[in-house]
Design a protein around this motif. Sequence first.
Motif, PDB file in Angstrom:
ATOM      1  N   MET A   1       0.838  -1.177   0.000  1.00  8.96           N
ATOM      2  CA  MET A   1       0.000   0.000   0.000  1.00  8.96           C
ATOM      3  C   MET A   1       0.885   1.243   0.000  1.00  8.96           C
ATOM      4  SD  MET A   1      -3.136   0.671   2.512  1.00  8.96           S
ATOM      5  CE  MET A   1      -4.046   2.160   2.417  1.00  8.96           C
ATOM      6  N   ALA A   2       0.440   2.286  -0.656  1.00 11.91           N
ATOM      7  CA  ALA A   2       1.221   3.516  -0.752  1.00 11.91           C
ATOM      8  C   ALA A   2       1.305   4.196   0.617  1.00 11.91           C
ATOM      9  CB  ALA A   2       0.585   4.461  -1.757  1.00 11.91           C
ATOM     10  N   LYS A   3       2.485   4.669   0.942  1.00 10.19           N
ATOM     11  CA  LYS A   3       2.692   5.342   2.212  1.00 10.19           C
ATOM     12  C   LYS A   3       2.252   6.794   2.092  1.00 10.19           C
ATOM     13  CE  LYS A   3       6.021   5.928   5.805  1.00 10.19           C
ATOM     14  NZ  LYS A   3       5.898   5.085   6.919  1.00 10.19           N
ATOM     15  N   SER A   4       1.536   7.293   3.094  1.00  7.76           N
ATOM     16  CA  SER A   4       1.069   8.678   3.057  1.00  7.76           C
ATOM     17  C   SER A   4       2.190   9.612   3.510  1.00  7.76           C
ATOM     18  CB  SER A   4      -0.162   8.850   3.933  1.00  7.76           C
ATOM     19  OG  SER A   4       0.133   8.511   5.266  1.00  7.76           O
ATOM     20  N   LYS A   5       2.226  10.791   2.923  1.00  9.83           N
ATOM     21  CA  LYS A   5       3.218  11.801   3.262  1.00  9.83           C
ATOM     22  C   LYS A   5       2.509  13.078   3.662  1.00  9.83           C
ATOM     23  CE  LYS A   5       6.901  10.324   0.163  1.00  9.83           C
ATOM     24  NZ  LYS A   5       7.791  10.780  -0.904  1.00  9.83           N
ATOM     25  N   LYS A   6       3.197  13.885   4.469  1.00  7.79           N
ATOM     26  CA  LYS A   6       2.631  15.161   4.892  1.00  7.79           C
ATOM     27  C   LYS A   6       2.733  16.165   3.758  1.00  7.79           C
ATOM     28  CE  LYS A   6       3.386  14.648   9.762  1.00  7.79           C
ATOM     29  NZ  LYS A   6       3.720  15.298  11.005  1.00  7.79           N
ATOM     30  N   PRO A   7       1.723  17.030   3.618  1.00  7.85           N
ATOM     31  CA  PRO A   7       1.775  18.080   2.595  1.00  7.85           C
ATOM     32  C   PRO A   7       2.922  19.057   2.867  1.00  7.85           C
ATOM     33  CG  PRO A   7      -0.456  17.814   3.410  1.00  7.85           C
ATOM     34  CD  PRO A   7       0.424  16.998   4.286  1.00  7.85           C
ATOM     35  N   ILE A   8       3.443  19.627   1.811  1.00  7.66           N
ATOM     36  CA  ILE A   8       4.507  20.620   1.886  1.00  7.66           C
ATOM     37  C   ILE A   8       3.845  21.993   1.948  1.00  7.66           C
ATOM     38  CG2 ILE A   8       6.489  21.611   0.677  1.00  7.66           C
ATOM     39  CD1 ILE A   8       6.620  18.909  -0.861  1.00  7.66           C
ATOM     40  N   TYR A   9       4.293  22.844   2.863  1.00  3.10           N
ATOM     41  CA  TYR A   9       3.735  24.190   2.965  1.00  3.10           C
ATOM     42  C   TYR A   9       4.710  25.194   2.365  1.00  3.10           C
ATOM     43  CZ  TYR A   9      -0.047  22.615   5.926  1.00  3.10           C
ATOM     44  OH  TYR A   9      -1.174  22.000   6.391  1.00  3.10           O
ATOM     45  N   LEU A  10       4.257  25.928   1.351  1.00  7.47           N
ATOM     46  CA  LEU A  10       5.053  26.968   0.726  1.00  7.47           C
ATOM     47  C   LEU A  10       4.425  28.320   1.041  1.00  7.47           C
ATOM     48  CD1 LEU A  10       5.684  25.320  -2.741  1.00  7.47           C
ATOM     49  CD2 LEU A  10       7.194  25.344  -0.772  1.00  7.47           C
ATOM     50  N   ASP A  11       5.258  29.330   1.215  1.00  3.31           N
ATOM     51  CA  ASP A  11       4.785  30.662   1.566  1.00  3.31           C
ATOM     52  C   ASP A  11       4.600  31.526   0.328  1.00  3.31           C
ATOM     53  OD1 ASP A  11       4.952  29.949   4.218  1.00  3.31           O
ATOM     54  OD2 ASP A  11       6.966  30.766   4.462  1.00  3.31           O
ATOM     55  N   LYS A  12       3.542  32.317   0.352  1.00  8.12           N
ATOM     56  CA  LYS A  12       3.288  33.270  -0.721  1.00  8.12           C
ATOM     57  C   LYS A  12       2.949  34.606  -0.076  1.00  8.12           C
ATOM     58  CE  LYS A  12       0.627  34.324  -4.736  1.00  8.12           C
ATOM     59  NZ  LYS A  12       0.010  33.845  -5.911  1.00  8.12           N
ATOM     60  N   LYS A  13       3.612  35.657  -0.509  1.00  4.64           N
ATOM     61  CA  LYS A  13       3.381  36.974   0.067  1.00  4.64           C
ATOM     62  C   LYS A  13       2.193  37.635  -0.615  1.00  4.64           C
ATOM     63  CE  LYS A  13       5.687  41.094   1.546  1.00  4.64           C
ATOM     64  NZ  LYS A  13       6.934  41.744   1.791  1.00  4.64           N
ATOM     65  N   TRP A  14       1.360  38.325   0.177  1.00  2.19           N
ATOM     66  CA  TRP A  14       0.252  39.087  -0.373  1.00  2.19           C
ATOM     67  C   TRP A  14       0.378  40.529   0.083  1.00  2.19           C
ATOM     68  CZ3 TRP A  14      -2.947  41.640   2.978  1.00  2.19           C
ATOM     69  CH2 TRP A  14      -2.985  41.201   4.291  1.00  2.19           C
ATOM     70  N   LYS A  15      -0.163  41.443  -0.717  1.00  5.52           N
ATOM     71  CA  LYS A  15      -0.123  42.864  -0.385  1.00  5.52           C
ATOM     72  C   LYS A  15      -1.400  43.510  -0.883  1.00  5.52           C
ATOM     73  CE  LYS A  15       2.598  47.005  -0.672  1.00  5.52           C
ATOM     74  NZ  LYS A  15       3.805  47.655  -1.102  1.00  5.52           N
ATOM     75  N   LEU A  16      -2.016  44.319  -0.039  1.00  5.15           N
ATOM     76  CA  LEU A  16      -3.223  45.057  -0.379  1.00  5.15           C
ATOM     77  C   LEU A  16      -3.080  46.450   0.230  1.00  5.15           C
ATOM     78  CD1 LEU A  16      -6.032  45.009  -1.654  1.00  5.15           C
ATOM     79  CD2 LEU A  16      -6.909  44.217   0.531  1.00  5.15           C
ATOM     80  N   ASP A  17      -2.896  47.433  -0.621  1.00  7.84           N
ATOM     81  CA  ASP A  17      -2.637  48.817  -0.192  1.00  7.84           C
ATOM     82  C   ASP A  17      -1.426  48.848   0.737  1.00  7.84           C
ATOM     83  OD1 ASP A  17      -4.733  49.813  -1.720  1.00  7.84           O
ATOM     84  OD2 ASP A  17      -6.176  49.513  -0.106  1.00  7.84           O
ATOM     85  N   ASP A  18      -1.607  49.251   2.003  1.00  9.63           N
ATOM     86  CA  ASP A  18      -0.486  49.340   2.946  1.00  9.63           C
ATOM     87  C   ASP A  18      -0.322  48.078   3.787  1.00  9.63           C
ATOM     88  OD1 ASP A  18       0.114  51.892   2.089  1.00  9.63           O
ATOM     89  OD2 ASP A  18      -1.161  52.864   3.592  1.00  9.63           O
ATOM     90  N   SER A  19      -1.210  47.117   3.631  1.00 10.31           N
ATOM     91  CA  SER A  19      -1.143  45.877   4.404  1.00 10.31           C
ATOM     92  C   SER A  19      -0.451  44.785   3.590  1.00 10.31           C
ATOM     93  CB  SER A  19      -2.546  45.397   4.763  1.00 10.31           C
ATOM     94  OG  SER A  19      -3.223  46.361   5.512  1.00 10.31           O
ATOM     95  N   SER A  20       0.242  43.916   4.297  1.00 14.48           N
ATOM     96  CA  SER A  20       0.862  42.770   3.635  1.00 14.48           C
ATOM     97  C   SER A  20       1.001  41.637   4.637  1.00 14.48           C
ATOM     98  CB  SER A  20       2.227  43.135   3.047  1.00 14.48           C
ATOM     99  OG  SER A  20       3.123  43.480   4.084  1.00 14.48           O
ATOM    100  N   GLY A  21       1.253  40.446   4.132  1.00 13.27           N
ATOM    101  CA  GLY A  21       1.413  39.283   4.995  1.00 13.27           C
ATOM    102  C   GLY A  21       1.811  38.071   4.176  1.00 13.27           C
ATOM    103  N   TRP A  22       1.819  36.924   4.833  1.00  9.10           N
ATOM    104  CA  TRP A  22       2.222  35.673   4.192  1.00  9.10           C
ATOM    105  C   TRP A  22       1.111  34.644   4.300  1.00  9.10           C
ATOM    106  CZ3 TRP A  22       6.659  35.190   1.478  1.00  9.10           C
ATOM    107  CH2 TRP A  22       7.620  36.174   1.665  1.00  9.10           C
ATOM    108  N   LEU A  23       0.881  33.896   3.233  1.00 12.93           N
ATOM    109  CA  LEU A  23      -0.041  32.772   3.223  1.00 12.93           C
ATOM    110  C   LEU A  23       0.775  31.483   3.225  1.00 12.93           C
ATOM    111  CD1 LEU A  23      -2.536  33.887   0.446  1.00 12.93           C
ATOM    112  CD2 LEU A  23      -2.938  33.901   2.887  1.00 12.93           C
ATOM    113  N   HIS A  24       0.377  30.516   4.003  1.00 13.24           N
ATOM    114  CA  HIS A  24       1.037  29.202   4.042  1.00 13.24           C
ATOM    115  C   HIS A  24       0.135  28.236   3.289  1.00 13.24           C
ATOM    116  CE1 HIS A  24       3.748  30.936   6.921  1.00 13.24           C
ATOM    117  NE2 HIS A  24       2.723  31.317   7.648  1.00 13.24           N
TER     118      HIS A  24
END
Length: 61
Positions: free
Chosen positions: A1-24
């Motif tokens: 049976m196929a072994k399950s693996k954990k998902p990989i989390y990659l970061d993406k930056k977002w910006k809206l006017d003067d606000s910004s942050g990171w999405l995982h």
Amino acid sequence: MAKSKKPIYLDKKWKLDDSSGWLHIPHCPHCKRKLGQMVEEQRSEKCPMCGKLLDWGEDGD
């Protein structure tokens, strides 16, 4: 049976006017496709793209 693996989390930056942050954003460890932002109740056991098992780490390993 196929072994399950954990998902990989990659970061993406977002910006809206003067606000910004990171999405995982989770990606499939097998096919490297984006799984999208999902709440815990919507997480599937299999990748919708390649159909292989995913381990979200809920069983406290």
